[in-house]
Motif scaffolding. Structure first.
Motif, mmCIF file in Angstrom:
data_model
loop_
_atom_site.group_PDB
_atom_site.id
_atom_site.type_symbol
_atom_site.label_atom_id
_atom_site.label_comp_id
_atom_site.label_asym_id
_atom_site.label_seq_id
_atom_site.Cartn_x
_atom_site.Cartn_y
_atom_site.Cartn_z
ATOM 1 N N VAL A 218 17.262 -31.521 0.073
ATOM 2 C CA VAL A 218 17.804 -31.343 1.418
ATOM 3 C C VAL A 218 17.151 -32.335 2.379
ATOM 4 O O VAL A 218 15.931 -32.326 2.563
ATOM 5 N N PHE A 219 17.983 -33.201 2.943
ATOM 6 C CA PHE A 219 17.549 -34.096 4.013
ATOM 7 C C PHE A 219 17.983 -33.500 5.353
ATOM 8 O O PHE A 219 19.088 -32.956 5.463
ATOM 9 N N THR A 220 17.131 -33.613 6.351
ATOM 10 C CA THR A 220 17.530 -33.274 7.716
ATOM 11 C C THR A 220 17.203 -34.460 8.608
ATOM 12 O O THR A 220 16.179 -35.120 8.417
ATOM 13 N N VAL A 221 18.083 -34.730 9.545
ATOM 14 C CA VAL A 221 17.858 -35.831 10.478
ATOM 15 C C VAL A 221 18.076 -35.313 11.896
ATOM 16 O O VAL A 221 19.104 -34.708 12.189
ATOM 17 N N PHE A 222 17.078 -35.528 12.736
ATOM 18 C CA PHE A 222 17.172 -35.149 14.148
ATOM 19 C C PHE A 222 16.861 -36.368 15.005
ATOM 20 O O PHE A 222 15.864 -37.051 14.783
ATOM 21 N N GLN A 223 17.726 -36.660 15.937
ATOM 22 C CA GLN A 223 17.404 -37.627 16.998
ATOM 23 C C GLN A 223 18.054 -37.100 18.264
ATOM 24 O O GLN A 223 19.214 -37.336 18.541
ATOM 25 N N THR A 224 17.237 -36.350 18.978
ATOM 26 C CA THR A 224 17.727 -35.531 20.070
ATOM 27 C C THR A 224 17.068 -35.900 21.384
ATOM 28 O O THR A 224 15.842 -35.910 21.489
ATOM 29 N N ASP A 225 17.904 -36.205 22.358
ATOM 30 C CA ASP A 225 17.438 -36.376 23.730
ATOM 31 C C ASP A 225 17.456 -34.981 24.355
ATOM 32 O O ASP A 225 18.518 -34.448 24.674
ATOM 33 N N LEU A 226 16.270 -34.385 24.502
ATOM 34 C CA LEU A 226 16.189 -33.012 24.986
ATOM 35 C C LEU A 226 16.533 -32.874 26.465
ATOM 36 O O LEU A 226 16.736 -31.762 26.952
ATOM 37 N N GLY A 227 16.611 -34.002 27.178
ATOM 38 C CA GLY A 227 16.900 -33.936 28.600
ATOM 39 C C GLY A 227 15.717 -33.356 29.364
ATOM 40 O O GLY A 227 14.710 -32.944 28.787
ATOM 41 N N GLY A 228 15.813 -33.328 30.666
ATOM 42 C CA GLY A 228 14.702 -32.832 31.467
ATOM 43 C C GLY A 228 13.553 -33.827 31.476
ATOM 44 O O GLY A 228 13.596 -34.869 30.819
ATOM 45 N N LEU A 229 12.512 -33.502 32.195
ATOM 46 C CA LEU A 229 11.374 -34.414 32.334
ATOM 47 C C LEU A 229 10.226 -33.938 31.454
ATOM 48 O O LEU A 229 9.171 -33.505 31.947
ATOM 49 N N LEU A 230 10.427 -34.004 30.140
ATOM 50 C CA LEU A 230 9.402 -33.556 29.210
ATOM 51 C C LEU A 230 8.428 -34.682 28.888
ATOM 52 O O LEU A 230 8.830 -35.825 28.683
ATOM 53 N N PRO A 231 7.129 -34.384 28.827
ATOM 54 C CA PRO A 231 6.170 -35.399 28.385
ATOM 55 C C PRO A 231 6.489 -35.850 26.967
ATOM 56 O O PRO A 231 6.857 -35.033 26.111
ATOM 57 N N ARG A 232 6.367 -37.135 26.748
ATOM 58 C CA ARG A 232 6.677 -37.686 25.422
ATOM 59 C C ARG A 232 5.837 -37.024 24.330
ATOM 60 O O ARG A 232 6.312 -36.771 23.222
ATOM 61 N N SER A 233 4.581 -36.718 24.651
ATOM 62 C CA SER A 233 3.692 -36.110 23.655
ATOM 63 C C SER A 233 4.204 -34.740 23.202
ATOM 64 O O SER A 233 4.041 -34.357 22.037
ATOM 65 N N VAL A 234 4.842 -34.004 24.123
ATOM 66 C CA VAL A 234 5.388 -32.686 23.777
ATOM 67 C C VAL A 234 6.530 -32.842 22.779
ATOM 68 O O VAL A 234 6.611 -32.127 21.773
ATOM 69 N N VAL A 235 7.409 -33.792 23.052
ATOM 70 C CA VAL A 235 8.557 -34.034 22.171
ATOM 71 C C VAL A 235 8.092 -34.493 20.795
ATOM 72 O O VAL A 235 8.576 -34.020 19.756
ATOM 73 N N GLU A 236 7.113 -35.398 20.767
ATOM 74 C CA GLU A 236 6.662 -35.977 19.498
ATOM 75 C C GLU A 236 5.901 -34.974 18.629
ATOM 76 O O GLU A 236 5.830 -35.140 17.416
#
Length: 211
Positions: free
Chosen positions: A169-187
């Motif tokens: 099973v491969f999963t691929v996510f490339q999601t722009d979460l929107g809002g002003l989230l710190p990059r470190s939180v997303v990563e």
């Protein structure tokens, strides 16, 4: 049609991510799960790829992943709170809205996403669910949710030769979460949530009766 073209593009992109080994950097390994990332060419962020062998036949695994209203995924995937069908174009192409709960101890507030989704079946038995963001007149941004945008993403289930009770099973996510989230939180969010995804998927598959 725009939806058909975008669906086709998402499926082609997703397949290329699973086959192209170049540029990926491993960011998390847990048991049999490997999560990698590389810069996205679709938006100013990263694309994340997960890979694992899941104990369970392909059809059983796919039953847990099928992108359908009232399907199993809402029951086991902690990152999917609601999945709604907005429009069914053909048997395999639809436009859907996905709602996600708050995450990262509330730093990431509830999101919703509107995507065209296409299910593809290949000659070797591979089945994939492919999605990318679209606009739909019936679903403008709604109060209480930050509108996020999925770029070509999805899940690919591949049969394992000689191992009928295992599925790659491969999963691929490339999601722009929107809002002003710190990059470190997303990563930090995506690698951890993808590892959890595989753990919950494995439990869901194990709980299914044979069919």
């Amino acid at each position: 049609m725009e939806y058909d073209d975008k669906a086709k593009f998402a499926a082609e992109r997703l397949l290329s991510y699973t086959k192209d080994p170049s540029g990926w950097k491993v960011c998390k390994k847990s048991n049999d799960v490997v999560v990698s990332w590389r810069p996205s060419v679709e938006y100013p962020g990263n694309v994340y790829k997960g890979e694992a062998l899941v104990n369970g036949g392909l059809l059983k695994v796919w039953e847990c992943l099928k992108p359908i209203p009232n399907g199993l995924r809402v029951k086991w995937d902690s990152n999917v709170k609601k999945f709604e069908l907005l429009e069914q174009m053909t048997e395999d192409v639809s436009v859907c809205r996905t709602v996600t709960p708050s995450a990262a101890m509330g730093i990431i507030s509830p999101r919703d996403f509107v995507d065209v989704i296409v299910v593809k079946k290949y000659e070797d038995g591979t089945i994939s669910s492919n999605a990318t963001n679209v606009l739909h007149s019936s679903c403008p941004p709604q109060p209480g949710f930050v509108r996020g945008f999925n770029h070509p993403c999805g899940c690919v289930c591949i049969p394992v030769p000689g191992e009928p009770n295992k599925t790659q099973v491969f999963t691929v996510f490339q999601t722009d979460l929107g809002g002003l989230l710190p990059r470190s939180v997303v990563e930090s969010f995506f690698p951890s949530s993808m590892t959890e995804f595989y753990s919950n998927l494995t439990k869901a598959v194990k709980s299914l009766k044979d069919f």
